[in-house]
Design an enzyme around this catalytic site. Sequence first.
Site, mmCIF file in Angstrom:
data_model
loop_
_atom_site.group_PDB
_atom_site.id
_atom_site.type_symbol
_atom_site.label_atom_id
_atom_site.label_comp_id
_atom_site.label_asym_id
_atom_site.label_seq_id
_atom_site.Cartn_x
_atom_site.Cartn_y
_atom_site.Cartn_z
ATOM 1 N N ARG A 1 -5.862 27.956 9.691
ATOM 2 C CA ARG A 1 -4.797 28.492 8.859
ATOM 3 C C ARG A 1 -5.373 29.392 7.776
ATOM 4 O O ARG A 1 -6.458 29.109 7.253
ATOM 5 C CB ARG A 1 -4.023 27.360 8.146
ATOM 6 C CG ARG A 1 -3.035 26.611 9.012
ATOM 7 C CD ARG A 1 -1.843 27.484 9.417
ATOM 8 N NE ARG A 1 -0.912 26.745 10.247
ATOM 9 C CZ ARG A 1 -0.976 26.645 11.577
ATOM 10 N NH1 ARG A 1 -1.933 27.261 12.242
ATOM 11 N NH2 ARG A 1 -0.058 25.970 12.248
ATOM 12 N N HIS B 1 -3.294 35.832 15.015
ATOM 13 C CA HIS B 1 -2.943 34.414 15.190
ATOM 14 C C HIS B 1 -2.622 34.111 16.668
ATOM 15 O O HIS B 1 -1.503 33.734 17.019
ATOM 16 C CB HIS B 1 -1.761 34.027 14.281
ATOM 17 C CG HIS B 1 -1.714 32.565 13.981
ATOM 18 N ND1 HIS B 1 -1.300 32.045 12.772
ATOM 19 C CD2 HIS B 1 -2.030 31.487 14.750
ATOM 20 C CE1 HIS B 1 -1.366 30.727 12.818
ATOM 21 N NE2 HIS B 1 -1.799 30.356 14.008
ATOM 22 N N GLU C 1 0.927 36.235 6.804
ATOM 23 C CA GLU C 1 1.015 36.682 8.204
ATOM 24 C C GLU C 1 2.394 37.257 8.464
ATOM 25 O O GLU C 1 3.386 36.648 8.052
ATOM 26 C CB GLU C 1 0.750 35.495 9.143
ATOM 27 C CG GLU C 1 -0.679 35.007 9.025
ATOM 28 C CD GLU C 1 -1.067 33.944 10.038
ATOM 29 O OE1 GLU C 1 -0.249 33.622 10.918
ATOM 30 O OE2 GLU C 1 -2.185 33.437 9.945
HETATM 31 C C1 GLV Z 1 -1.097 27.411 15.729
HETATM 32 O O1 GLV Z 1 -1.585 27.905 14.776
HETATM 33 C C2 GLV Z 1 -0.829 26.021 15.852
HETATM 34 O O2 GLV Z 1 -0.892 25.293 14.844
HETATM 35 O O3 GLV Z 1 -0.508 25.592 16.966
#
Ligand code: GLV
Length: 320
Positions: free
Chosen positions: A238, A286, A267
């Site tokens: 994160r 991401h 993001e």
């Molecule tokens: C993606 O970032 C997740 O937490 O699955």
Amino acid sequence: MKPTVFITRKLPDEIVAPLKEKFIVRMWDSEDVAVTDYVLREEIAQVDALWSMISDTIDRGMLESATNLRVISNMAVGFNNIDIEAAKEKGIIMTNTPDVLTETTADLAFGLLLATARRFNTAEKELRQGGWLSWTPMGFTGMDVHGTTLGIIGMGRIGEAVARRAKGFNMQVLYHNRNRKPEAEETYGVTFAELDDLLKRADHVVILVPFTEETKGMIGERELSLMKKTATLISVSRGGIVDESALYDALNNKTIFAAGLDVFETEPIPLRHPLLTLPNVTAVPHIGSASVETRRAMMRLNVEAIINVLEGKEPENRVV
Ligand code: GLV
């Protein structure tokens, strides 16, 4: 009256079909653009089940206005986008989608490590722009990955999967975790290290801890200053765990070699973000769990969780 489900993103018909057979299903009508805060708030106040994405911030205020909501099924393993304390207080069940994404996310973490240390982004950009003039002895050189020391911060399921990959690259693996993991030490031959020690010794550092009050800003100016000048930093869990302005300084002043980033404080990352001006940053949007198979498997878990809760059964992957 059939229960109502709200899905915060447009999803393929065949995925949603099992829900439509049983419930009234409403869906945000864009694949690319996130649901607005206003619509999310309105829907939460009315529906029985919510299928959310990590791009949806679900706060206490929204949850307090929920009258029928029984389950929130978040399409991710992480759930820092949801105020789970507020959900718990309201007796709302929250589920996530772990396990099915472990290997795919570890592939991305390891791939991003290779790409960053070996400077794929610069090499490809130069090639496309006509900058590849001839083979040169030291052209496009980066850092080796095989045979080096990897530091994994956060030895959960994905951390273990990254450690297995590292063993195939003949790497020594150090890890830091809130609790020591004797089974992982034995199974994967990884060695526990205090955070500072790991940062000093690792040639490459991969961050895999979840975002919590404890991990917020965990890698700041002081921590970055402990890293080797030749080290790479890979951030795939994160944004907000690494202090982005301290990271910019470390990369710009070349006190670390490079960073590979899949996650960001904001993001999507704003296009004018200073980090995107640096050649020693490899940035991807991401995409840790983004393989066709894995995203479908995650969606199947969301469908199952919603059906189970609305039919009065205990769902798998319950967080609260
Ligand atoms: C993606 O970032 C997740 O937490 O699955």
